[in-house]
Scaffold this active site. Sequence first.
Site, PDB file in Angstrom:
ATOM      1  N   SER A 107       0.839  -1.199   0.000  1.00 40.11           N
ATOM      2  CA  SER A 107       0.000   0.000   0.000  1.00 40.11           C
ATOM      3  C   SER A 107       0.877   1.254   0.000  1.00 40.11           C
ATOM      4  O   SER A 107       1.670   1.448  -0.926  1.00 40.11           O
ATOM      5  CB  SER A 107      -0.953  -0.048   1.199  1.00 40.11           C
ATOM      6  OG  SER A 107      -1.988   0.891   1.071  1.00 40.11           O
ATOM      7  N   ASP A 214      -9.751  -4.539  -4.996  1.00 43.96           N
ATOM      8  CA  ASP A 214      -9.167  -3.587  -4.046  1.00 43.96           C
ATOM      9  C   ASP A 214      -9.900  -2.263  -4.174  1.00 43.96           C
ATOM     10  O   ASP A 214      -9.754  -1.556  -5.175  1.00 43.96           O
ATOM     11  CB  ASP A 214      -7.675  -3.411  -4.335  1.00 43.96           C
ATOM     12  CG  ASP A 214      -6.952  -2.592  -3.274  1.00 43.96           C
ATOM     13  OD1 ASP A 214      -7.616  -1.814  -2.567  1.00 43.96           O
ATOM     14  OD2 ASP A 214      -5.719  -2.734  -3.168  1.00 43.96           O
ATOM     15  N   HIS A 244      -7.912  -5.432  -0.428  1.00 46.90           N
ATOM     16  CA  HIS A 244      -6.681  -4.637  -0.364  1.00 46.90           C
ATOM     17  C   HIS A 244      -5.499  -5.373   0.263  1.00 46.90           C
ATOM     18  O   HIS A 244      -4.385  -5.339  -0.262  1.00 46.90           O
ATOM     19  CB  HIS A 244      -6.948  -3.340   0.401  1.00 46.90           C
ATOM     20  CG  HIS A 244      -5.758  -2.437   0.478  1.00 46.90           C
ATOM     21  ND1 HIS A 244      -5.066  -2.021  -0.645  1.00 46.90           N
ATOM     22  CD2 HIS A 244      -5.128  -1.868   1.543  1.00 46.90           C
ATOM     23  CE1 HIS A 244      -4.066  -1.241  -0.270  1.00 46.90           C
ATOM     24  NE2 HIS A 244      -4.078  -1.128   1.050  1.00 46.90           N
TER      25      HIS A 244
END
Length: 270
Positions: A107, A214, A244
């Site tokens: 991320s 996601d 995610h």
Amino acid sequence: MAESREHTFIGTKGLNKVREWRLDRPRYLAILVHGYGEHIGRYEYVADRLVHHGAAVYGLDHIGHGRSGGDRVLVEDFEDVVTDVHSVEERARAEHPGVPVVVIGHSMGGMIAARYGQRYNAGLTALVLSGPVIGEWAIVPELLTYEEPPDTPIDPATLSRDPSVGAVYAADPLVWHGPFKRATLEAFAVMLGTIAKTGTLGALPTLWAHGEDDQLVPLPGSRVGIEAIKGTDLTERIYPGARHEIFNETNKEEVLDDVTAFIDRTLTHN
């Protein structure tokens, strides 16, 4: 789980906490880079898999995150965070001279890792980007339209199809559950632009792994970023239905099998 120990160092903006999962005579060093609002303690399972695969694993809590110092989730310049990660790599190399290094970022950590690959390319054996914030991330320009970003908490259900992941996240006192800081959003915008205009990763073996569903860091926006920086050795893995946090997904074993197989390939050719 693999045993770990902690130490601290003074980074670019203050005190940083680092966790190390030890292994004598490792085949490689894995540097884990966590995402926004979380902390390295959420990667215990990933680290354990990597240790059993032959890695000594290191990861820090970024400034403003977890057990590190600083105002919560305040990052004024992500180049500083990249520099802090490099300090962790330098310690790892000092403890294990001559051992190959793999950086794994998720991320926001994927964004940091991508920039790391641009800045420290020559010293790396491989790069893994999991659901990276790279390319176009619509939430940044959207929230920057506000003088004070609104408090819109992450829906824990968007993390994983495993509901226990969201429940643990929501109850974690080291996870930030408040609004973005405006300065941090501005720093995101600057770093996304810097990565896009800096150039490719060259011959650095890179694995891009992303959940197809996601909703936090949508696949199409990240693909724009990957296309801008990909070099000559890109492996892509898109997981149908995954959300995610692919390292915490219902198919996390498949994901980590893909990561370790990719690392094996890079070590063979190193």
